[in-house]
Design an enzyme around this catalytic site. Structure first.
Site, PDB file in Angstrom:
ATOM      1  N   GLU A 193       0.783  -1.231   0.000  1.00  0.00           N
ATOM      2  CA  GLU A 193       0.000   0.000   0.000  1.00  0.00           C
ATOM      3  C   GLU A 193       0.821   1.290   0.000  1.00  0.00           C
ATOM      4  O   GLU A 193       0.509   2.233   0.732  1.00  0.00           O
ATOM      5  CB  GLU A 193      -0.939   0.030   1.212  1.00  0.00           C
ATOM      6  CG  GLU A 193      -1.911  -1.119   1.272  1.00  0.00           C
ATOM      7  CD  GLU A 193      -2.801  -1.074   2.497  1.00  0.00           C
ATOM      8  OE1 GLU A 193      -3.958  -1.483   2.393  1.00  0.00           O
ATOM      9  OE2 GLU A 193      -2.323  -0.618   3.566  1.00  0.00           O
ATOM     10  N   GLU A 406      -5.969  -8.293   0.266  1.00  0.00           N
ATOM     11  CA  GLU A 406      -6.799  -7.913   1.408  1.00  0.00           C
ATOM     12  C   GLU A 406      -8.191  -7.572   0.907  1.00  0.00           C
ATOM     13  O   GLU A 406      -8.351  -6.827  -0.060  1.00  0.00           O
ATOM     14  CB  GLU A 406      -6.234  -6.696   2.158  1.00  0.00           C
ATOM     15  CG  GLU A 406      -5.013  -6.974   2.999  1.00  0.00           C
ATOM     16  CD  GLU A 406      -4.583  -5.743   3.797  1.00  0.00           C
ATOM     17  OE1 GLU A 406      -5.445  -4.861   4.044  1.00  0.00           O
ATOM     18  OE2 GLU A 406      -3.403  -5.660   4.159  1.00  0.00           O
TER      19      GLU A 406
END
Length: 514
Positions: A193, A406
């Site tokens: 991320e 995720e």
């Protein structure tokens, strides 16, 4: 539009038949996915391990951040889910549930306490033991090398990711990971991320390393919101590419692994059909997706970003561009929800401007919300958004191999009867299958999270994402599988049938996770 969640479990001996409302009508089982597709769950080192001061581990920027009292709940991850001591119990639970894959991150400051140099033998023992337990259980191992937890020593020495010095130190750290664990680890992710960390950590300063500058961020002791988000991403890409080159040249032939990078993803819907709103939506996509994917595929940043950031956006040299281009075997995608976007008419070009002003877009979770200029994690259940995101990537950057690393639903409730989470997961798994059938090259799906964790914004009490509940009031961090764990197990081990009926947006508990 808010609608109630509906769930009906009908037991027809075995397997279960699960009736849900969500994406367009679809009935499927585990066997409908490709034979090499892997379903799993994930955790992250600072949120899971604990043992913050044990066996040679040194502080990371997360430790510094939470111990300075900046975390909203004034809580730390010193103990977290206590995975450092309970990983064997957890692997046993994974096996009982039937997880096919487990994604975890390695703590750099545990493995190499000084950030560079000597390797911590206790850390080697811990990670080797956990990996060996996973191998014995037949669980596919996915390792992330960095998630927002830089050794504080490197942050203090040269500013961490805003310095080009990070490239060599990260590559040396990756070398240790490949050398020590690569005989059993096939799936490597370099950085998790980075596109989310850029704004949160370097523009607004609301996450480690808590860097920002007035008037763009607050409560920071140092930083430059105008340039540091771009430096962070630039050096993240160079460090990633350097690690990939090392792996391909030194380890890939023998270890036969694959390596990629992860991006935080959300889908954007224009608030209206006006050209201005559609333009803002496309600009937001370039900053969320293109910031990372454009250099990886085309060797440079998107023109939209060049125009917005100007000279504040670093330039790749010819050598750097060549190194970054195609420096991946797959892309990891973290995806939770969708938001509405509109043009930020209040932005006026000024000599001093930050990332938020460059994006020049307003975001709403629902159409009735007050807009905010900050990338805001959505809280609506919108599985079509995942389909749109996968289609967008395929159309703009090619049919890249993708692992959904995720995807999950958090709740403020500690209930074990987590029907809303089952509802959410079923819809997004259905959306994943639909995307695959439409041509997306999705290779795996990992729900977030395996156990309840120390949440980055919520600490221990605000949000619970786990298939397995953790009693954070207990010194032993007692585990207890939720209903969703049984549901996931039936799907994975007993090939239970899931049927999802078309419904559209459904309001649910927050499932935003950075």
């Amino acid at each position: 539009m808010e609608r109630p969640l509906h769930l009906l479990l009908v037991f027809l001996s075995s397997p279960w038949l699960l009736l849900l409302q969500g994406v367009s009508s679809l009935q499927f089982t585990r066997d409908d996915f490709p034979h090499d597709f892997a379903f799993g769950a994930g955790t992250s080192a600072y949120q899971y391990e604990g043992g913050a001061a044990e066996d040679g581990r040194t502080p990371s920027i997360w430790d510094t951040y939470t111990h300075s009292g900046r975390h909203p709940e004034d809580e730390t991850g010193d103990v977290a889910s206590d995975g450092y001591h309970k990983y064997k119990e957890d692997v046993k639970l994974m096996s009982e549930i039937g997880l096919e894959a487990y994604r975890f991150t390695i703590s750099w400051s545990r493995l190499i306490p000084s950030g560079r140099g000597a390797v911590n033998l206790k850390a080697l023992q811990f990670y080797n033991s956990m990996i060996n337990e996973l191998v014995k259980a037949g669980i596919q191992i996915h390792v992330v090398m960095y998630h927002m937890d830089l050794p504080q020593s490197l942050q203090d020495e040269y500013g961490g990711w805003i310095s080009p010095k990070i490239v060599d130190d990260f590559t040396a750290y990756a070398d240790v990971c490949f050398r020590e664990f690569g005989d059993r680890v096939v799936h490597w992710t370099t950085v998790l991320e980075p596109n989310a960390m850029a704004q949160a950590g370097y523009d607004m300063g609301i996450l480690p390393p808590n860097r920002c500058s007035y008037p763009f961020g607050s409560n920071c002791t140092a930083g430059n919101s105008s340039v540091e988000p771009y430096l962070f991403i630039h050096h993240s890409l160079l460090a990633h590419a350097s690690a990939v080159r090392l792996y391909r040249e030194k380890y890939k032939v023998a270890q036969k692994g694959i390596i990629g990078i992860n991006i935080y993803s959300m889908w954007f819907y224009p608030f209206t059909d006006s050209a201005e709103e559609i333009g803002a939506t496309e600009r937001a996509k370039k900053f969320i997706y293109g910031w990372i994917l454009h250099p990886l595929v085309f060797g440079d940043y998107p023109d939209t970003m060049k125009k917005a950031a100007g000279s504040r956006l670093p330039i790749f040299s010819n050598h750097e561009s060549e190194m970054v281009t195609n420096s991946f075997d797959f892309i990891g995608l973290n995806h939770y929800s969708s938001v509405y976007t509109s043009n930020n008419n209040n932005v006026v070009k000024a000599p001093l401007q930050d990332l938020t002003a460059d994006v020049a877009t307003l975001f709403r979770v629902t159409k009735n919300d007050t807009p905010t200029p900050v990338f805001v994690p959505g809280t609506i259940v919108d599985p079509r958004g995942l389909e749109h995101a996968l289609k967008y990537i395929r159309e703009k950057y090619g049919n890249l191999p993708i692992y959904i690393q995720e995807n999950g639903s958090g709740s403020s409730s500690e209930t074990l009867d987590d029907v809303e989470r089952i509802n959410y997961l079923a819809k997004y798994i259905a959306a994943t299958l639909k995307a695959i059938r439409s041509g997306a090259n999705v290779k795996g799906y990992s729900m977030w999270s395996f156990v309840d964790l120390y949440e980055l914004f919520g600490g221990y009490s605000t949000w619970h994402f786990g298939l397995v509940a953790v009693d954070f009031d207990s010194e032993k961090r007692r585990r207890q599988p939720r209903r969703s764990a049984s549901w996931y197990s039936e799907f994975l081990k007993n090939n239970s049938v899931i049927r999802v009926e078309e419904d559209g947006f459904v309001s649910a508990a927050s499932h935003a996770q950075l």
